[in-house]
Write a protein that holds these residues in place. Structure first.
Motif, PDB file in Angstrom:
ATOM      1  N   THR A 348     -22.925  -9.461  15.763  1.00  0.00           N
ATOM      2  CA  THR A 348     -23.447  -8.282  15.074  1.00  0.00           C
ATOM      3  C   THR A 348     -22.479  -7.699  14.052  1.00  0.00           C
ATOM      4  OG1 THR A 348     -22.708  -7.059  17.025  1.00  0.00           O
ATOM      5  CG2 THR A 348     -25.047  -7.580  16.890  1.00  0.00           C
ATOM      6  N   HIS A 349     -21.257  -8.220  13.979  1.00  0.00           N
ATOM      7  CA  HIS A 349     -20.296  -7.816  12.939  1.00  0.00           C
ATOM      8  C   HIS A 349     -20.399  -8.743  11.730  1.00  0.00           C
ATOM      9  CE1 HIS A 349     -18.701 -10.903  15.431  1.00  0.00           C
ATOM     10  NE2 HIS A 349     -17.455 -10.850  15.049  1.00  0.00           N
ATOM     11  N   GLY A 350     -21.106  -9.860  11.883  1.00  0.00           N
ATOM     12  CA  GLY A 350     -21.162 -10.872  10.843  1.00  0.00           C
ATOM     13  C   GLY A 350     -20.436 -12.146  11.229  1.00  0.00           C
ATOM     14  N   GLY A 351     -19.603 -12.034  12.280  1.00  0.00           N
ATOM     15  CA  GLY A 351     -18.934 -13.220  12.806  1.00  0.00           C
ATOM     16  C   GLY A 351     -17.895 -13.797  11.859  1.00  0.00           C
ATOM     17  N   HIS A 352     -17.432 -14.983  12.242  1.00  0.00           N
ATOM     18  CA  HIS A 352     -16.478 -15.691  11.379  1.00  0.00           C
ATOM     19  C   HIS A 352     -17.120 -16.129  10.070  1.00  0.00           C
ATOM     20  CE1 HIS A 352     -13.945 -17.014  15.095  1.00  0.00           C
ATOM     21  NE2 HIS A 352     -13.538 -15.864  14.627  1.00  0.00           N
ATOM     22  N   LEU A 353     -18.443 -16.278  10.090  1.00  0.00           N
ATOM     23  CA  LEU A 353     -19.117 -16.742   8.880  1.00  0.00           C
ATOM     24  C   LEU A 353     -19.098 -15.670   7.792  1.00  0.00           C
ATOM     25  CD1 LEU A 353     -22.332 -18.453  10.367  1.00  0.00           C
ATOM     26  CD2 LEU A 353     -20.103 -19.502   9.880  1.00  0.00           C
ATOM     27  N   SER A 354     -19.203 -14.399   8.194  1.00  0.00           N
ATOM     28  CA  SER A 354     -19.402 -13.363   7.170  1.00  0.00           C
ATOM     29  C   SER A 354     -18.579 -12.084   7.338  1.00  0.00           C
ATOM     30  CB  SER A 354     -20.890 -12.976   7.096  1.00  0.00           C
ATOM     31  OG  SER A 354     -21.626 -13.986   6.434  1.00  0.00           O
ATOM     32  N   GLU A 355     -17.968 -11.843   8.525  1.00  0.00           N
ATOM     33  CA  GLU A 355     -17.041 -10.703   8.580  1.00  0.00           C
ATOM     34  C   GLU A 355     -15.651 -11.188   8.179  1.00  0.00           C
ATOM     35  OE1 GLU A 355     -15.156  -8.972  12.086  1.00  0.00           O
ATOM     36  OE2 GLU A 355     -15.748  -6.968  11.397  1.00  0.00           O
ATOM     37  N   ALA A 356     -15.043 -11.988   9.043  1.00  0.00           N
ATOM     38  CA  ALA A 356     -13.719 -12.551   8.784  1.00  0.00           C
ATOM     39  C   ALA A 356     -13.419 -13.530   9.901  1.00  0.00           C
ATOM     40  CB  ALA A 356     -12.650 -11.461   8.756  1.00  0.00           C
ATOM     41  N   TYR A 357     -12.458 -14.406   9.655  1.00  0.00           N
ATOM     42  CA  TYR A 357     -12.028 -15.348  10.689  1.00  0.00           C
ATOM     43  C   TYR A 357     -10.786 -14.817  11.374  1.00  0.00           C
ATOM     44  CZ  TYR A 357     -10.462 -19.475  13.100  1.00  0.00           C
ATOM     45  OH  TYR A 357     -10.068 -20.349  14.084  1.00  0.00           O
ATOM     46  N   LEU A 358     -10.930 -14.430  12.644  1.00  0.00           N
ATOM     47  CA  LEU A 358      -9.779 -13.956  13.415  1.00  0.00           C
ATOM     48  C   LEU A 358      -9.710 -14.669  14.759  1.00  0.00           C
ATOM     49  CD1 LEU A 358      -7.570 -11.894  12.618  1.00  0.00           C
ATOM     50  CD2 LEU A 358      -9.616 -11.641  11.214  1.00  0.00           C
ATOM     51  N   HIS A 359     -10.110 -15.947  14.778  1.00  0.00           N
ATOM     52  CA  HIS A 359      -9.998 -16.758  15.986  1.00  0.00           C
ATOM     53  C   HIS A 359     -10.758 -16.141  17.166  1.00  0.00           C
ATOM     54  CE1 HIS A 359      -6.768 -20.138  16.142  1.00  0.00           C
ATOM     55  NE2 HIS A 359      -7.958 -20.576  16.464  1.00  0.00           N
ATOM     56  N   GLY A 360     -11.858 -15.475  16.861  1.00  0.00           N
ATOM     57  CA  GLY A 360     -12.689 -14.895  17.907  1.00  0.00           C
ATOM     58  C   GLY A 360     -12.291 -13.497  18.321  1.00  0.00           C
ATOM     59  N   MET A 361     -11.091 -13.055  17.963  1.00  0.00           N
ATOM     60  CA  MET A 361     -10.618 -11.731  18.386  1.00  0.00           C
ATOM     61  C   MET A 361     -11.456 -10.616  17.771  1.00  0.00           C
ATOM     62  SD  MET A 361      -7.892 -11.606  20.492  1.00  0.00           S
ATOM     63  CE  MET A 361      -6.778 -10.284  20.002  1.00  0.00           C
ATOM     64  N   ASN A 362     -11.965 -10.831  16.554  1.00  0.00           N
ATOM     65  CA  ASN A 362     -12.815  -9.796  15.965  1.00  0.00           C
ATOM     66  C   ASN A 362     -14.142  -9.684  16.721  1.00  0.00           C
ATOM     67  OD1 ASN A 362     -13.085 -12.389  14.770  1.00  0.00           O
ATOM     68  ND2 ASN A 362     -14.155 -11.561  12.973  1.00  0.00           N
ATOM     69  N   GLY A 363     -14.531 -10.754  17.424  1.00  0.00           N
ATOM     70  CA  GLY A 363     -15.718 -10.680  18.275  1.00  0.00           C
ATOM     71  C   GLY A 363     -15.477  -9.818  19.503  1.00  0.00           C
ATOM     72  N   VAL A 364     -14.257  -9.868  20.043  1.00  0.00           N
ATOM     73  CA  VAL A 364     -13.916  -8.988  21.167  1.00  0.00           C
ATOM     74  C   VAL A 364     -13.975  -7.526  20.710  1.00  0.00           C
ATOM     75  CG1 VAL A 364     -12.123  -8.348  22.831  1.00  0.00           C
ATOM     76  CG2 VAL A 364     -12.461 -10.765  22.229  1.00  0.00           C
ATOM     77  N   LEU A 365     -13.397  -7.264  19.544  1.00  0.00           N
ATOM     78  CA  LEU A 365     -13.400  -5.881  19.043  1.00  0.00           C
ATOM     79  C   LEU A 365     -14.826  -5.390  18.783  1.00  0.00           C
ATOM     80  CD1 LEU A 365     -10.383  -6.343  18.957  1.00  0.00           C
ATOM     81  CD2 LEU A 365     -10.338  -5.420  16.633  1.00  0.00           C
ATOM     82  N   GLU A 366     -15.667  -6.278  18.277  1.00  0.00           N
ATOM     83  CA  GLU A 366     -17.067  -5.891  18.038  1.00  0.00           C
ATOM     84  C   GLU A 366     -17.783  -5.606  19.366  1.00  0.00           C
ATOM     85  OE1 GLU A 366     -18.828  -4.905  15.699  1.00  0.00           O
ATOM     86  OE2 GLU A 366     -20.923  -5.308  16.206  1.00  0.00           O
ATOM     87  N   ALA A 367     -17.504  -6.410  20.383  1.00  0.00           N
ATOM     88  CA  ALA A 367     -18.123  -6.160  21.693  1.00  0.00           C
ATOM     89  C   ALA A 367     -17.700  -4.792  22.216  1.00  0.00           C
ATOM     90  CB  ALA A 367     -17.731  -7.264  22.678  1.00  0.00           C
ATOM     91  N   VAL A 368     -16.433  -4.442  22.035  1.00  0.00           N
ATOM     92  CA  VAL A 368     -15.950  -3.131  22.493  1.00  0.00           C
ATOM     93  C   VAL A 368     -16.675  -2.016  21.738  1.00  0.00           C
ATOM     94  CG1 VAL A 368     -13.946  -1.584  22.539  1.00  0.00           C
ATOM     95  CG2 VAL A 368     -13.705  -3.983  23.252  1.00  0.00           C
ATOM     96  N   ARG A 369     -16.805  -2.167  20.406  1.00  0.00           N
ATOM     97  CA  ARG A 369     -17.524  -1.136  19.630  1.00  0.00           C
ATOM     98  C   ARG A 369     -18.976  -1.020  20.088  1.00  0.00           C
ATOM     99  NH1 ARG A 369     -14.345  -3.453  15.212  1.00  0.00           N
ATOM    100  NH2 ARG A 369     -16.066  -4.910  14.900  1.00  0.00           N
ATOM    101  N   GLN A 378     -25.395  -1.112  15.628  1.00  0.00           N
ATOM    102  CA  GLN A 378     -25.409  -0.784  17.043  1.00  0.00           C
ATOM    103  C   GLN A 378     -26.681  -1.277  17.733  1.00  0.00           C
ATOM    104  OE1 GLN A 378     -22.878   0.633  18.885  1.00  0.00           O
ATOM    105  NE2 GLN A 378     -24.192   0.094  20.612  1.00  0.00           N
ATOM    106  N   VAL A 379     -26.496  -2.022  18.828  1.00  0.00           N
ATOM    107  CA  VAL A 379     -27.613  -2.402  19.693  1.00  0.00           C
ATOM    108  C   VAL A 379     -27.844  -1.227  20.638  1.00  0.00           C
ATOM    109  CG1 VAL A 379     -28.387  -4.001  21.478  1.00  0.00           C
ATOM    110  CG2 VAL A 379     -27.056  -4.852  19.518  1.00  0.00           C
ATOM    111  N   ARG A 380     -29.028  -0.651  20.562  1.00  0.00           N
ATOM    112  CA  ARG A 380     -29.279   0.594  21.290  1.00  0.00           C
ATOM    113  C   ARG A 380     -29.078   0.393  22.791  1.00  0.00           C
ATOM    114  NH1 ARG A 380     -34.764   2.060  20.745  1.00  0.00           N
ATOM    115  NH2 ARG A 380     -34.478   1.514  18.568  1.00  0.00           N
ATOM    116  N   GLY A 381     -28.253   1.249  23.368  1.00  0.00           N
ATOM    117  CA  GLY A 381     -28.049   1.236  24.815  1.00  0.00           C
ATOM    118  C   GLY A 381     -27.248   0.062  25.333  1.00  0.00           C
ATOM    119  N   ALA A 382     -26.512  -0.627  24.466  1.00  0.00           N
ATOM    120  CA  ALA A 382     -25.761  -1.812  24.917  1.00  0.00           C
ATOM    121  C   ALA A 382     -24.792  -1.434  26.034  1.00  0.00           C
ATOM    122  CB  ALA A 382     -25.010  -2.428  23.742  1.00  0.00           C
ATOM    123  N   SER A 383     -24.911  -2.105  27.170  1.00  0.00           N
ATOM    124  CA  SER A 383     -24.005  -1.785  28.281  1.00  0.00           C
ATOM    125  C   SER A 383     -23.249  -3.002  28.800  1.00  0.00           C
ATOM    126  CB  SER A 383     -24.776  -1.120  29.423  1.00  0.00           C
ATOM    127  OG  SER A 383     -25.765  -1.984  29.915  1.00  0.00           O
TER     128      SER A 383
END
Lengths: 399, 132
Positions: A348-369, A378-383
């Protein structure tokens, strides 16, 4: 089991860019300070670090304790194999906190691909990034993990490797070239649309239509330019503490439910000599363990961030993690999709294809957000969120 | 400029055989099973010191990609080229290139046979070409 014993108390990142000023060291410091500030902690509070092993992560623990004035680390660990370290670093950090080896563990990843190795540049010495001093001299490939059997044939990059995987997927499932194009394009275009709403994304201002996607040049068939991840500079960091400490630091800590790492024969990066089908991106038994350890089922996952060196990987991840039946994801992504209104929004951040390549770490940060409720898409009510890399490396996080 | 394999004691017999025009894979003298790439011991019965067997040099294309963007300056003139995994008749798979046909004519399952290409005076690479 980790199940809610530890939490992510803070996240931090730099800007992402094609050629940022500063070294990977500068970027690591900036991201770590941001993560500590987000957690309400100081460098002096840090007593543990986990990172991707060299040569992937160029910034070492001694460099960071010197630069940040950290009095002493009493736990630090490195996880090998590139993207396959993604779940491992969080597992190691959790283990350190749960056993009392450390109280505050920083996990970080810094890249300066503008000064280091890149896969996409044909004017230099391949993934090593070495300048070619003598264009007449032969390049001798040192044997390491069977690369001396691959590089002489021009098989050097993850993009080429996953082109071989994607072709095999099409062969086994009877897909036409058009079927595969529509599946891969659905992933790439959906992630681009997410990135267009993300101020941090390199591709924020570049929309992509089906015409744009199809018109892009083939890099390694069947993968086109926009099926491949970006190459860039940037850094990400997060802070792992006990759940109790995290709750004392902030109202919305993100709990770690489970984390896995595995290695099996030929599952290392560029390992292509599996004796079974070249399809097992993530071992099914490990996926089952990931969910069982977390105490959740697949239907509990509200959002997933799948490692995407290429668009093929989120496609096959939907099957490998058990969200979609084997051989059905190519149809699923063109019908249900992975967008904001789909059953399982992906990257949902755009991933490595379209946000940036950070070896998956940006995916962890997106999950936290997403779990804090602060994501731009934002996915409504994501838990509950899953962050998944290949080869058995993944984590499940929850509010 | 060519990209050539560095050799170790473990891998040298493969490349020396290729230079002599033979395709070989390791074989366990105890249990008889074969595999590729080479290992210090049999992954099935764990007997140390595997031997080598010559294979027929025939097989089929397991998967492939046509590369149209070079990842190394040494490959700039080779574009487009085909990387393939060939499943040998004897079972093991090898990473290779496909020659002897248009890059657009490579298909999954296509029967192929080995052909040897001397890259330098020291190094010969096994490639595969369609069976006529």
């Amino acid at each position: 089991m980790i199940r809610r014993e530890v939490a992510i108390a803070g996240i931090g990142q730099t800007a992402y860019g094609k050629a940022l000023p500063g070294t990977a060291w500068d970027l690591a410091i900036e991201a770590i300070l941001a993560a500590l500030a987000d957690a309400g902690l100081e460098p002096a509070d840090v007593d543990g670090m986990c990172r991707f092993a060299p040569p992937f992560e160029p910034v070492s623990e001694p460099m960071l304790v010197r630069a940040l004035g950290i009095p002493e680390l009493r736990f630090f660990a490195e996880s090998p194999l590139g993207g396959e370290a993604l779940g491992a670093v969080i597992a190691h950090a959790a283990a350190a906190v749960m056993t009392g080896l450390a109280r505050v563990v920083v996990v970080y990843r810094a890249l300066s691909q503008s000064t280091g190795g890149r896969f996409g540049r044909a004017d230099r010495g391949g993934p090593s990034g070495a300048a070619v001093s003598d264009p007449q001299a032969d390049v001798v490939v040192a044997e390491e993990d069977n690369r001396s059997f691959a590089w002489p044939y021009g098989l050097m990059s993850p993009g080429q490797l996953f082109a071989l995987w994607a072709r095999r997927y099409a062969i086994v499932n009877g897909l036409t070239d058009e079927d595969l194009t529509r599946a891969l394009g659905s992933i790439a275009i959906t992630q681009r649309a997410y990135a267009n709403a993300n101020p941090s994304a390199l591709m924020r201002d570049r929309t992509m239509t089906w015409e744009d996607y199809r018109a892009a040049r083939m890099i390694s068939e069947p993968l086109r330019l926009f099926d491949l991840c970006l190459e860039n500079d940037g850094a990400c960091a997060y802070v792992i503490t006990s759940a109790a400490m995290a709750r004392s630091l902030r109202a919305d800590p993100v709990h770690v439910l489970s984390a896995t790492q595995t290695i099996s024969p030929y599952r290392e990066p560029m390992g292509i000599y599996v004796t079974g089908e070249l399809l097992e991106l993530f071992p099914p038994a490990t996926a089952d363990r990931l969910f069982a350890d977390a105490g959740v089922t697949r239907s509990d996952i509200d959002v997933a961030q799948f490692y995407d060196a290429t668009s093929y990987m989120p496609l096959r991840s939907l099957e490998s993690y058990g969200f979609v039946a084997d051989g059905q994801a190519w149809r699923y992504v063109t019908e249900a999709g992975t967008g904001p209104d789909s059953p399982l929004p992906v990257n949902t951040h755009g991933g490595h294809l379209s946000e940036a390549y950070l070896h998956g770490m940006n995916g962890v940060l997106e999950a936290v957000r997403q779990l804090r409720g602060t994501a731009v898409n934002q996915v409504r009510g994501a838990s509950v969120a899953l962050v998944g890399a290949p080869a058995g490396s993944a984590t499940i996080l929850a509010r | 400029m060519a990209i050539i394999p560095g050799m170790t004691d473990l891998t040298r017999p493969y490349w020396e055989a290729a230079r002599e025009g033979r395709l070989v894979v390791q074989q366990c003298p105890a249990c008889g099973r074969s595999w590729h790439p080479p290992l210090p011991a049999c992954p099935h019965c764990h007997r140390a010191g595997p031997g080598w067997r010559e294979v027929a040099g025939t097989g089929t294309v397991y998967t492939y990609t046509v590369v149209r963007h070079p990842t190394h300056v040494a490959l700039a003139d080779a574009i487009p080229y085909v990387i393939a995994i060939v499943e040998l008749t004897e079972g093991p798979r090898v990473v290779t290139g496909i020659t002897g046909c248009d890059v657009g004519d490579v298909r999954a399952g296509m029967p192929v046979r080995v052909t040897f290409s001397a890259v330098t005076g020291e190094v010969t690479l096994p490639y595969f070409e369609p069976v006529a």
